[in-house]
Motif scaffolding. Structure first.
Motif, mmCIF file in Angstrom:
data_model
loop_
_atom_site.group_PDB
_atom_site.id
_atom_site.type_symbol
_atom_site.label_atom_id
_atom_site.label_comp_id
_atom_site.label_asym_id
_atom_site.label_seq_id
_atom_site.Cartn_x
_atom_site.Cartn_y
_atom_site.Cartn_z
ATOM 1 N N ALA A 281 0.823 -1.210 0.000
ATOM 2 C CA ALA A 281 0.000 0.000 0.000
ATOM 3 C C ALA A 281 0.856 1.259 0.000
ATOM 4 O O ALA A 281 0.496 2.264 -0.620
ATOM 5 C CB ALA A 281 -0.938 0.000 1.213
ATOM 6 N N ASP A 282 1.990 1.225 0.706
ATOM 7 C CA ASP A 282 2.880 2.389 0.726
ATOM 8 C C ASP A 282 3.586 2.583 -0.610
ATOM 9 O O ASP A 282 3.824 3.706 -1.046
ATOM 10 C CB ASP A 282 3.924 2.230 1.842
ATOM 11 C CG ASP A 282 3.380 2.595 3.218
ATOM 12 O OD1 ASP A 282 2.459 3.428 3.276
ATOM 13 O OD2 ASP A 282 3.866 2.044 4.212
ATOM 14 N N SER B 94 -0.258 1.760 -4.058
ATOM 15 C CA SER B 94 -1.439 2.632 -4.006
ATOM 16 C C SER B 94 -2.339 2.182 -2.873
ATOM 17 O O SER B 94 -2.635 0.990 -2.743
ATOM 18 C CB SER B 94 -2.191 2.569 -5.337
ATOM 19 O OG SER B 94 -3.486 3.105 -5.210
ATOM 20 N N ARG B 95 -2.803 3.135 -2.049
ATOM 21 C CA ARG B 95 -3.778 2.784 -1.016
ATOM 22 C C ARG B 95 -5.069 2.306 -1.671
ATOM 23 O O ARG B 95 -5.686 1.335 -1.250
ATOM 24 C CB ARG B 95 -4.119 3.977 -0.124
ATOM 25 C CG ARG B 95 -3.030 4.969 0.209
ATOM 26 C CD ARG B 95 -1.957 4.440 1.112
ATOM 27 N NE ARG B 95 -1.287 5.528 1.806
ATOM 28 C CZ ARG B 95 -0.037 5.469 2.224
ATOM 29 N NH1 ARG B 95 0.666 4.386 1.990
ATOM 30 N NH2 ARG B 95 0.504 6.469 2.868
ATOM 31 N N ARG B 96 -5.508 3.019 -2.699
ATOM 32 C CA ARG B 96 -6.772 2.711 -3.369
ATOM 33 C C ARG B 96 -6.751 1.328 -4.011
ATOM 34 O O ARG B 96 -7.688 0.534 -3.848
ATOM 35 C CB ARG B 96 -7.059 3.784 -4.426
ATOM 36 C CG ARG B 96 -8.302 3.539 -5.246
ATOM 37 C CD ARG B 96 -8.578 4.711 -6.169
ATOM 38 N NE ARG B 96 -7.453 4.988 -7.068
ATOM 39 C CZ ARG B 96 -7.418 6.014 -7.901
ATOM 40 N NH1 ARG B 96 -8.426 6.872 -7.940
ATOM 41 N NH2 ARG B 96 -6.382 6.197 -8.699
ATOM 42 N N VAL C 222 -4.848 -1.282 -3.342
ATOM 43 C CA VAL C 222 -4.742 -2.363 -2.366
ATOM 44 C C VAL C 222 -6.075 -2.584 -1.670
ATOM 45 O O VAL C 222 -6.487 -3.736 -1.434
ATOM 46 C CB VAL C 222 -3.619 -2.053 -1.351
ATOM 47 C CG1 VAL C 222 -3.671 -3.013 -0.169
ATOM 48 C CG2 VAL C 222 -2.261 -2.145 -2.038
ATOM 49 N N LEU C 223 -6.805 -1.512 -1.352
ATOM 50 C CA LEU C 223 -8.111 -1.679 -0.725
ATOM 51 C C LEU C 223 -9.102 -2.334 -1.696
ATOM 52 O O LEU C 223 -9.924 -3.169 -1.295
ATOM 53 C CB LEU C 223 -8.650 -0.334 -0.246
ATOM 54 C CG LEU C 223 -9.920 -0.395 0.604
ATOM 55 C CD1 LEU C 223 -9.702 -1.251 1.846
ATOM 56 C CD2 LEU C 223 -10.380 1.007 0.997
ATOM 57 N N SER D 112 -6.680 -5.052 3.791
ATOM 58 C CA SER D 112 -7.562 -3.936 4.161
ATOM 59 C C SER D 112 -7.173 -3.253 5.462
ATOM 60 O O SER D 112 -7.796 -2.262 5.846
ATOM 61 C CB SER D 112 -9.008 -4.443 4.292
ATOM 62 O OG SER D 112 -9.143 -5.291 5.423
ATOM 63 N N PRO E 37 -4.897 0.695 4.418
ATOM 64 C CA PRO E 37 -4.986 1.693 3.340
ATOM 65 C C PRO E 37 -5.969 2.829 3.577
ATOM 66 O O PRO E 37 -5.651 3.982 3.273
ATOM 67 C CB PRO E 37 -5.406 0.852 2.124
ATOM 68 C CG PRO E 37 -4.929 -0.512 2.417
ATOM 69 C CD PRO E 37 -5.063 -0.673 3.894
ATOM 70 N N TRP F 159 -4.766 6.622 3.838
ATOM 71 C CA TRP F 159 -5.231 7.587 2.835
ATOM 72 C C TRP F 159 -5.812 8.822 3.509
ATOM 73 O O TRP F 159 -5.525 9.963 3.109
ATOM 74 C CB TRP F 159 -6.291 6.941 1.938
ATOM 75 C CG TRP F 159 -6.925 7.914 0.983
ATOM 76 C CD1 TRP F 159 -6.455 8.277 -0.239
ATOM 77 C CD2 TRP F 159 -8.123 8.670 1.195
ATOM 78 N NE1 TRP F 159 -7.285 9.219 -0.811
ATOM 79 C CE2 TRP F 159 -8.326 9.476 0.045
ATOM 80 C CE3 TRP F 159 -9.044 8.742 2.231
ATOM 81 C CZ2 TRP F 159 -9.406 10.340 -0.082
ATOM 82 C CZ3 TRP F 159 -10.132 9.600 2.113
ATOM 83 C CH2 TRP F 159 -10.302 10.386 0.962
ATOM 84 N N GLU G 180 -5.842 9.824 -5.353
ATOM 85 C CA GLU G 180 -4.488 9.909 -4.826
ATOM 86 C C GLU G 180 -3.634 10.740 -5.766
ATOM 87 O O GLU G 180 -3.910 10.797 -6.977
ATOM 88 C CB GLU G 180 -3.869 8.512 -4.684
ATOM 89 C CG GLU G 180 -4.546 7.632 -3.664
ATOM 90 C CD GLU G 180 -3.876 6.266 -3.558
ATOM 91 O OE1 GLU G 180 -3.304 5.967 -2.503
ATOM 92 O OE2 GLU G 180 -3.926 5.513 -4.545
ATOM 93 N N ALA H 281 1.244 3.171 6.157
ATOM 94 C CA ALA H 281 0.483 1.933 6.003
ATOM 95 C C ALA H 281 1.258 0.735 6.534
ATOM 96 O O ALA H 281 0.681 -0.198 7.094
ATOM 97 C CB ALA H 281 0.100 1.728 4.539
#
Length: 436
Positions: free
Chosen positions: A69-70, A73-75, A77-78, A115, A118, A122, A199, A363
């Motif tokens: 996630a770091d 992308s946070r988005r 990975v979620l 989950s 992220p 974010w 993001e 994250a």
């Protein structure tokens, strides 16, 4: 024309929405989960083993998924977490054999690991980008905590009552219907994560770069957790939380089924009891900032709330002596107090941790925290299940209460909002996990 940046209120609203959807699939499946496995022939020992597999997968994947996630992308990975959750819950609804439930928990544990950080990472990064590194995180964390608690409350009630309304048929068992509803909720989360979590552009990452950067990020996050003594102690608190929470989730459904005499009615009563607990969780999230102001510091408030949490779990242990309606009412009261106090602890501890890590490792550090929680849950799934079988439910819950009470010794003095970790790649947010 580039999209307009989000305002702070919009960031808080979107974080609350995403947090609501993150917990909804789990909430819908939680009430019937243990009872569905029981109805398909699994004993308490086998269920404990299945849940231990879930915790083991979470432990094994927490750090790599946090690093992902770091780095990535946070988005994204979620969204991947939602996809794994949908697949796991679909299989769970129709699984029959122990090996199938084990395979389901491998998928479900992967979803949980993906989950665990992220959404909150974010939120913190987005708010820092708008208001700077001194932004007050508590209002948004509080709103997100309330939204997650409402989700858990509504989902638990639906998961408990829907089986009673579904007639028995040859296609789907009543206890499996809430699990299928959880699949729909997981798909909704996937779509929402892709749409509602903008993001800043990241450099296009090749597979080789990701495989190289994720271990480096994980190593950096672990080093920070070990190097910063205050952060290490805050992370260790989550281990005790994992023991206590797993003891509650593993033993309460059977306890209530015994009080009511039927698996379906036990599931319904468990849903009501747990929903009241999650309502208390929402209340705790709402009042946590005020509790911190009243007691002067987040540390004092967290310690006081921890004592109340341990006392509530001790009260649940004592209530095992009760039968029938008094036993059910005692479980309801214990859940409300326990989860309200635990929510205060969780939110304030999250704030303390965010103040000690930069965006590039946020994250990952939350995954380290979740790793501790899941490791405690894995130990509890094996040890607490054994202890309950040997000495009874009251002894198992008492052990969880003692583990919670000992954490008051871990909160260090002099916690401040200074940055300890690197802020590289932090989108201007030079500084800076929530348990349900």
């Amino acid at each position: 024309m580039p999209p307009q940046p989000l305002t702070a209120p919009a960031i808080r609203r979107r974080y609350a929405l995403v947090n609501f959807l993150v917990w909804l699939p789990s909430a819908l499946a939680m009430a019937p989960m243990v009872l569905l496995m029981t109805s398909r022939g699994l004993g308490i020992g086998e269920i404990g083993f299945v849940m231990a597999v879930y915790s083991f997968v979470c432990v094994a994947l927490e750090l790599p998924t946090g690093g992902l996630a770091d780095v990535l992308s946070r988005r994204a990975v979620l969204a991947a977490a939602a996809a794994f959750s949908a697949a796991a819950l679909t299989w769970f609804a129709f699984a029959r054999e122990v090996w199938q439930f084990v395979a389901v928990m491998v998928l479900y544990g992967t979803a949980r690991a993906l989950s665990s950080g992220p959404a909150q990472a974010w939120y913190v990064d987005a708010l820092h980008a708008v208001e700077g590194s001194d932004a007050d995180l508590k209002p948004g964390l509080s709103r997100g905590g309330v939204a997650g608690s409402v989700s858990l409350c509504v989902g638990m009630l639906a998961g408990g009552f829907v089986p009673l309304a579904v007639p028995r048929n040859d296609l789907v068992e009543p206890l499996a219907v809430p699990v299928l509803a959880a699949v729909v909720a997981a798909v909704t989360l996937l779509v929402t994560a892709l749409v509602a979590m903008p993001e800043p552009p990241r450099p296009r990452a090749t597979l080789g770069a990701v495989l190289r950067d994720v271990p480096l990020t994980v190593r950096s996050g672990l080093a920070l957790g070990l190097r910063d003594r205050a952060l290490s102690r805050l992370l260790l608190v989550a281990f005790a939380f994992g023991i206590a929470l797993n003891a509650i989730e593993l033993l309460t459904p059977g306890r209530l089924a015994a009080l009511t005499g039927r698996a379906e009615t036990g599931g319904t009563v468990y849903a009501v009891v747990a929903a009241l607990g999650f309502a208390g969780n929402g209340l705790g999230s709402a009042v946590a900032p005020a509790v911190a102001r009243l007691l002067g510091t987040s540390r004092r408030a967290a310690i006081a709330a921890t004592v109340v949490t341990a006392a509530a779990l001790g009260g649940l242990a004592a209530s095992v002596a009760l039968s029938g309606r008094p036993g059910i009412l005692a479980a309801m009261a214990g859940y409300v107090v326990l989860f309200a106090a635990l929510s205060v602890v969780s939110l304030l501890r999250s704030e303390m941790m965010h103040h000690r890590v930069g965006s590039a490792q946020r994250a990952t550090l939350m995954s380290v925290d979740s790793l501790q929680l899941q490791f405690g849950g894995m130990v509890a799934a094996l040890g607490i299940g054994w202890l309950a079988g040997q000495a009874g439910t009251a002894a198992a819950w008492t052990a969880g209460a003692v583990a919670l009470l000992l954490t008051v010794l871990l909160y260090p003095r002099g916690l401040a909002g200074e940055t300890v970790g690197s802020a590289t790649g932090s989108s201007g947010a030079g500084v800076a996990p929530e348990i349900v």
